[in-house]
Design a protein around this motif. Structure first.
Motif, PDB file in Angstrom:
ATOM      1  N   THR A 151       3.496   8.141  -4.059  1.00  0.00           N
ATOM      2  CA  THR A 151       2.540   9.212  -4.363  1.00  0.00           C
ATOM      3  C   THR A 151       1.124   8.699  -4.660  1.00  0.00           C
ATOM      4  OG1 THR A 151       2.281  11.336  -5.492  1.00  0.00           O
ATOM      5  CG2 THR A 151       3.426   9.655  -6.765  1.00  0.00           C
ATOM      6  N   GLU A 152       0.568   7.983  -3.661  1.00  0.00           N
ATOM      7  CA  GLU A 152      -0.818   7.505  -3.762  1.00  0.00           C
ATOM      8  C   GLU A 152      -1.788   8.666  -3.611  1.00  0.00           C
ATOM      9  OE1 GLU A 152      -4.721   5.779  -2.538  1.00  0.00           O
ATOM     10  OE2 GLU A 152      -3.509   7.162  -1.417  1.00  0.00           O
ATOM     11  N   GLU A 153      -1.469   9.561  -2.687  1.00  0.00           N
ATOM     12  CA  GLU A 153      -2.380  10.679  -2.430  1.00  0.00           C
ATOM     13  C   GLU A 153      -2.187  11.754  -3.515  1.00  0.00           C
ATOM     14  OE1 GLU A 153      -4.651  10.415  -0.399  1.00  0.00           O
ATOM     15  OE2 GLU A 153      -4.034   9.122   1.261  1.00  0.00           O
ATOM     16  N   TYR A 185     -10.816   4.830  -3.788  1.00  0.00           N
ATOM     17  CA  TYR A 185     -10.006   4.021  -4.689  1.00  0.00           C
ATOM     18  C   TYR A 185      -8.594   3.930  -4.146  1.00  0.00           C
ATOM     19  CZ  TYR A 185      -8.180   8.238  -7.100  1.00  0.00           C
ATOM     20  OH  TYR A 185      -7.586   9.427  -7.414  1.00  0.00           O
ATOM     21  N   HIS A 186      -7.903   2.919  -4.616  1.00  0.00           N
ATOM     22  CA  HIS A 186      -6.614   2.550  -4.050  1.00  0.00           C
ATOM     23  C   HIS A 186      -5.683   2.151  -5.187  1.00  0.00           C
ATOM     24  CE1 HIS A 186      -8.427   2.411  -0.069  1.00  0.00           C
ATOM     25  NE2 HIS A 186      -9.470   1.853  -0.634  1.00  0.00           N
ATOM     26  N   ASP A 187      -4.404   1.974  -4.839  1.00  0.00           N
ATOM     27  CA  ASP A 187      -3.452   1.505  -5.848  1.00  0.00           C
ATOM     28  C   ASP A 187      -3.923   0.194  -6.476  1.00  0.00           C
ATOM     29  OD1 ASP A 187      -1.330   3.543  -5.680  1.00  0.00           O
ATOM     30  OD2 ASP A 187      -1.217   2.885  -3.603  1.00  0.00           O
ATOM     31  N   SER A 194       0.881  -1.170   0.000  1.00  0.00           N
ATOM     32  CA  SER A 194       0.000   0.000   0.000  1.00  0.00           C
ATOM     33  C   SER A 194       0.920   1.221   0.000  1.00  0.00           C
ATOM     34  CB  SER A 194      -0.927  -0.074   1.224  1.00  0.00           C
ATOM     35  OG  SER A 194      -2.015   0.801   1.089  1.00  0.00           O
ATOM     36  N   HIS A 195       0.528   2.286   0.646  1.00  0.00           N
ATOM     37  CA  HIS A 195       1.316   3.529   0.547  1.00  0.00           C
ATOM     38  C   HIS A 195       1.608   4.097   1.931  1.00  0.00           C
ATOM     39  CE1 HIS A 195      -2.189   6.132   1.559  1.00  0.00           C
ATOM     40  NE2 HIS A 195      -2.842   5.081   1.132  1.00  0.00           N
ATOM     41  N   ILE A 196       2.622   4.948   2.016  1.00  0.00           N
ATOM     42  CA  ILE A 196       2.891   5.621   3.299  1.00  0.00           C
ATOM     43  C   ILE A 196       2.782   7.134   3.189  1.00  0.00           C
ATOM     44  CG2 ILE A 196       4.343   3.753   4.213  1.00  0.00           C
ATOM     45  CD1 ILE A 196       6.756   5.748   3.732  1.00  0.00           C
ATOM     46  N   LEU A 206      -3.992  -4.847   1.905  1.00  0.00           N
ATOM     47  CA  LEU A 206      -4.688  -4.717   3.191  1.00  0.00           C
ATOM     48  C   LEU A 206      -4.858  -3.230   3.466  1.00  0.00           C
ATOM     49  CD1 LEU A 206      -5.581  -5.865   6.033  1.00  0.00           C
ATOM     50  CD2 LEU A 206      -3.173  -5.724   6.692  1.00  0.00           C
ATOM     51  N   HIS A 207      -6.052  -2.813   3.886  1.00  0.00           N
ATOM     52  CA  HIS A 207      -6.310  -1.379   4.051  1.00  0.00           C
ATOM     53  C   HIS A 207      -7.406  -1.176   5.088  1.00  0.00           C
ATOM     54  CE1 HIS A 207      -6.679   2.840   2.861  1.00  0.00           C
ATOM     55  NE2 HIS A 207      -5.612   2.668   2.095  1.00  0.00           N
ATOM     56  N   ILE A 208      -7.412  -0.025   5.745  1.00  0.00           N
ATOM     57  CA  ILE A 208      -8.563   0.309   6.586  1.00  0.00           C
ATOM     58  C   ILE A 208      -9.745   0.622   5.669  1.00  0.00           C
ATOM     59  CG2 ILE A 208      -7.247   1.099   8.595  1.00  0.00           C
ATOM     60  CD1 ILE A 208      -7.803   4.004   7.640  1.00  0.00           C
ATOM     61  N   GLU A 209     -10.944   0.375   6.174  1.00  0.00           N
ATOM     62  CA  GLU A 209     -12.138   0.519   5.315  1.00  0.00           C
ATOM     63  C   GLU A 209     -12.379   1.960   4.869  1.00  0.00           C
ATOM     64  OE1 GLU A 209     -15.880  -0.382   7.204  1.00  0.00           O
ATOM     65  OE2 GLU A 209     -16.981   0.296   5.445  1.00  0.00           O
ATOM     66  N   GLN A 210     -12.091   2.916   5.725  1.00  0.00           N
ATOM     67  CA  GLN A 210     -12.377   4.341   5.448  1.00  0.00           C
ATOM     68  C   GLN A 210     -13.873   4.582   5.283  1.00  0.00           C
ATOM     69  OE1 GLN A 210      -9.385   4.640   2.092  1.00  0.00           O
ATOM     70  NE2 GLN A 210      -8.536   6.231   3.406  1.00  0.00           N
ATOM     71  N   GLY A 211     -14.665   3.741   5.893  1.00  0.00           N
ATOM     72  CA  GLY A 211     -16.111   3.869   5.880  1.00  0.00           C
ATOM     73  C   GLY A 211     -16.625   3.129   7.108  1.00  0.00           C
ATOM     74  N   TYR A 268      -3.042   5.408   9.946  1.00  0.00           N
ATOM     75  CA  TYR A 268      -3.336   4.043   9.483  1.00  0.00           C
ATOM     76  C   TYR A 268      -3.565   3.891   7.987  1.00  0.00           C
ATOM     77  CZ  TYR A 268      -3.888   3.578  14.486  1.00  0.00           C
ATOM     78  OH  TYR A 268      -3.652   3.602  15.837  1.00  0.00           O
ATOM     79  N   ASP A 269      -4.063   4.947   7.346  1.00  0.00           N
ATOM     80  CA  ASP A 269      -4.358   4.873   5.910  1.00  0.00           C
ATOM     81  C   ASP A 269      -3.074   4.511   5.160  1.00  0.00           C
ATOM     82  OD1 ASP A 269      -5.033   5.261   3.259  1.00  0.00           O
ATOM     83  OD2 ASP A 269      -5.292   7.430   3.428  1.00  0.00           O
ATOM     84  N   GLY A 270      -3.097   3.400   4.449  1.00  0.00           N
ATOM     85  CA  GLY A 270      -1.917   2.967   3.691  1.00  0.00           C
ATOM     86  C   GLY A 270      -0.910   2.230   4.553  1.00  0.00           C
ATOM     87  N   VAL A 271      -0.604   2.809   5.707  1.00  0.00           N
ATOM     88  CA  VAL A 271       0.437   2.257   6.589  1.00  0.00           C
ATOM     89  C   VAL A 271       0.116   0.820   7.020  1.00  0.00           C
ATOM     90  CG1 VAL A 271       1.397   2.514   8.914  1.00  0.00           C
ATOM     91  CG2 VAL A 271       1.251   4.503   7.385  1.00  0.00           C
TER      92      VAL A 271
END
Ligand SMILES: [Zn+2]
Length: 412
Positions: free
Chosen positions: A126-128, A360-362, A81-83, A191-196, A92-95
């Motif tokens: 550069t995900e964000e 959306y995600h990578d 994922s991304h940092i 693996l990612h947090i849901e963000q919802g 937590y997002d990405g991390v």
């Protein structure tokens, strides 16, 4: 195979990474290629090296950490994922997907498992969209969704191009070479947090993603005519902000009347020129973010907006110009990756929810070149992209465990 996630170490690594921030804790700000981001990347690389992984970075700064399998020439099984973090974000997002992916690799190593396919942890650059106005630059380039020429020209707020910024950060390679060869990955899991809020509401700790919604974003500029707020009478006005107001409501209406709750449209930026109390707005710059899980429906809403925009031009004697920054297609997650995830959940009797990714995600872009899946864990109240973003250590550990088992199944 008995796997025991080192929850304590994983948690302390998340805390350590959060300290690489340009904002006061608990907020995290880590904009790509800033000195802080480069320090954080170096730290992540050192953790991967400590785990004995073979490191490589490409010209846009994607980091690859590989655990070689028994058949090193076979396609790899990827995770990651991304940092990078938007201003005033959380830990937590990405991390979770990066450090959780690292711990998943380590737990497999500790168990004595030997993969046939190499297992590769990917830290996407550069995900964000904070710096260059477009999200997932690293994975767009990896997957060939965006050309190297188009990427090189993107600029940040200070007018510096991607090419200048990455070179200053030490990434001098050829952007053309970022694109991965066909068949590079056998499978990919993020693996990612849901963000919802859905997992938390259902009190279920794991979500297996069925599909990832399709985002499109546009830059819209409206050109009217300025003038004195007292002197110009109403029939003579070409007020750009009033036209923008009409257009924003037309956008809202297009999303509301698409026929499905999955269509969402947002105008998040509205710059008014000249922005003085006694001056008629002559120009407005705004953005449109529109998403759906169904491509045809999203494109239908975009056409409705375009028609409304044309009518507003005629009625209000302004000119409206819109430029599509990206218009991506949604992705369905791959059945074999979903099966690996759900089998792992079932073996542990972990209940799981089949879920849609509305952010959306990578993975959306990796899915263009490899069978891809995503695993979600809950985050408190669904909060993300804010300092009080929170995921419980036991949920993170459970996610890392299911990830590890799925990587094992896919690479065996
Ligand atoms: Zn993310």
């Amino acid at each position: 195979m008995k796997l025991e996630i080192d929850q304590q170490r994983l948690n302390s690594e998340i805390e350590t990474l959060a300290a690489f921030s340009d904002a006061e804790p608990p907020a995290v700000t880590r904009i790509v290629f800033t000195p802080m981001d480069l320090k954080a990347r170096a730290w992540v690389i050192s953790r991967c090296e400590e785990a004995g992984l073979t490191m490589r970075q490409d010209a846009i700064g994607n980091i690859f950490a590989r655990w070689s399998g028994a058949d090193p020439s076979a396609p790899a099984v990827g995770t990651g994922s991304h940092i990078d973090a938007i201003p005033n974000a959380g830990k937590y997002d990405g991390v979770v997907g990066v450090l959780g992916g690292l711990e998943a690799t380590r737990v497999l190593q500790r168990s004595g498992f030997r993969p046939r396919n190499s297992i590769e942890l990917l830290v996407f650059a550069t995900e964000e969209p904070t710096r260059f106005g477009i999200g997932c630059l690293g994975s767009r380039l990896l997957s060939g969704t965006l050309s190297a020429e188009a990427a090189a020209k993107l600029k940040d707020r200070d007018g510096e191009s991607v090419d200048e910024v990455r070179r200053k950060a030490g990434f001098n390679g050829n952007l053309q070479e970022v694109k991965l060869p066909k068949g590079y990955y056998k499978a990919f899991v993020e693996l990612h947090i849901e963000q919802g809020p859905l997992l938390e509401r259902a009190q279920i700790s794991l979500g297996i993603v069925k599909s990832i919604a399709a985002p499109a974003s546009l830059r819209i500029s409206i050109e009217g005519a300025g003038g004195h707020a007292g002197g110009v009478l109403m029939p003579d006005r070409k007020d750009a902000l009033c036209a923008a107001a009409d257009l924003i409501l037309a956008i809202e209406n297009a999303a509301r009347s698409s026929g499905a709750a999955d269509t969402v449209a947002t105008v998040g930026v509205c710059d008014v020129f000249p922005g003085a109390v006694n001056s008629i707005p002559s120009r407005v710059g705004m953005t449109l973010d529109i998403r759906d899980t169904d491509l045809a429906r999203r494109d239908g809403a975009m056409q409705t907006i375009e028609r409304a925009s044309h009518n507003i031009e005629v009625e209000r004697h302004v000119s409206i110009h819109s430029e599509i920054l990206n218009a991506d297609a949604p992705a369905d997650c791959a059945p074999e990756v979903r099966a690996a995830l759900s089998d792992s959940c079932r073996e542990h009797e972990f209940p799981f929810l089949e879920i849609m990714s509305r952010a959306y995600h990578d993975s959306l872009f990796v899915s263009r070149i490899a069978p891809t899946g995503m695993l979600f864990i809950p985050c408190r109240s669904g909060y993300s992209h804010r300092p009080d973003e929170y995921a419980a250590p036991e949920d993170i550990a459970r996610g890392a465990l299911v990830l590890a088992e799925s990587l094992a199944k896919l690479s065996a």
